[in-house]
Enzyme design. Sequence first.
Site, mmCIF file in Angstrom:
data_model
loop_
_atom_site.group_PDB
_atom_site.id
_atom_site.type_symbol
_atom_site.label_atom_id
_atom_site.label_comp_id
_atom_site.label_asym_id
_atom_site.label_seq_id
_atom_site.Cartn_x
_atom_site.Cartn_y
_atom_site.Cartn_z
ATOM 1 N N HIS A 183 -48.876 1.087 16.966
ATOM 2 C CA HIS A 183 -48.382 0.514 15.711
ATOM 3 C C HIS A 183 -48.268 1.599 14.634
ATOM 4 C CE1 HIS A 183 -49.267 -2.069 11.975
ATOM 5 N NE2 HIS A 183 -48.035 -2.373 12.354
ATOM 6 N N HIS A 203 -42.886 1.433 5.944
ATOM 7 C CA HIS A 203 -43.135 0.019 6.167
ATOM 8 C C HIS A 203 -42.838 -0.797 4.920
ATOM 9 C CE1 HIS A 203 -45.561 -3.696 6.180
ATOM 10 N NE2 HIS A 203 -45.182 -3.759 7.447
#
Length: 297
Positions: free
Chosen positions: A43, A85
């Site tokens: 991730h 992100h």
Amino acid sequence: MKKILFTVGLWCLALCVQAAGHISRLRAELQDSRSDYVFVVAHRGDWRHAPENSVAAIKGAADMGVDMVEIDIQRTKDGGFVLMHDGSIDRTTEGKGNVADYTVEELKRFRLRRADGSLSDETIPTLEEALTACKGAVLVNIDKGGDYLSEIAPIIRKTDTEDHVVLKGRGTVEEVERQLSGYKDILYMPVVDLDGEGAIPYVASFLSVFRPQAVEVIFKTDRFAKLSYLPVIAASDCRVWINTLWASLCGGHEDEKALSDPDAHWGWVLDCGATVIQTDRPEELIEYLEKKGRRNL
């Protein structure tokens, strides 16, 4: 001199062939739902040892032995794509403001922060730089990539990494087929909140028509009837992708609990039929899976 150049050329060619073979093997394994090999997805890369969504995080994850890195993209003021992100650069860089308010050149002036908040020498990578770092080394899941399929297509083709890319989204079968019409090798998987309304018919529509390589399932609790649908997915020539990042994504069986009792949490996920696991603890998960004999490529 000619002999040296010839030898160097052969060495470079051998490395290129080896890298291409590695990606081909990973793709073949990913598309073989009968295999019990468990894919490990890092991730935002190896963010514990490098800034998240950085080139260093991608390379660190690949060196660790993960099969895929997950990255996030945002569009810039001048229409470029960078890894980030959040819509804002406040949390992960020394700068302030929104990605959309900066050009790529302007964003390159900011250094990325490590997980502890300290500044690194890493700068915000472009999608092109990230894909180049992935090339030959690791598959890449471009989060939000499904929102910009036509815009990022030239970047993917320029880096010759179409066969590396896995996209995901929540669109209908018809929407996805239309979006992917210009691609040949990109892999796609639907994402579904399994405890949401209409989850089973949504997944069933993909299994019957689209035949994805994986389905990413999200569920808040581990005690509800729809979990019995996971073996159906696994039996449909399709892999089950589960995220163990946070409790709300995997019925409470997140990475941090797995560190103290891996069988009760990562083991539980495996028992559910998961053969793709996205994690914030890739190093520890790889070690656990190797002990279980689930990493024989």
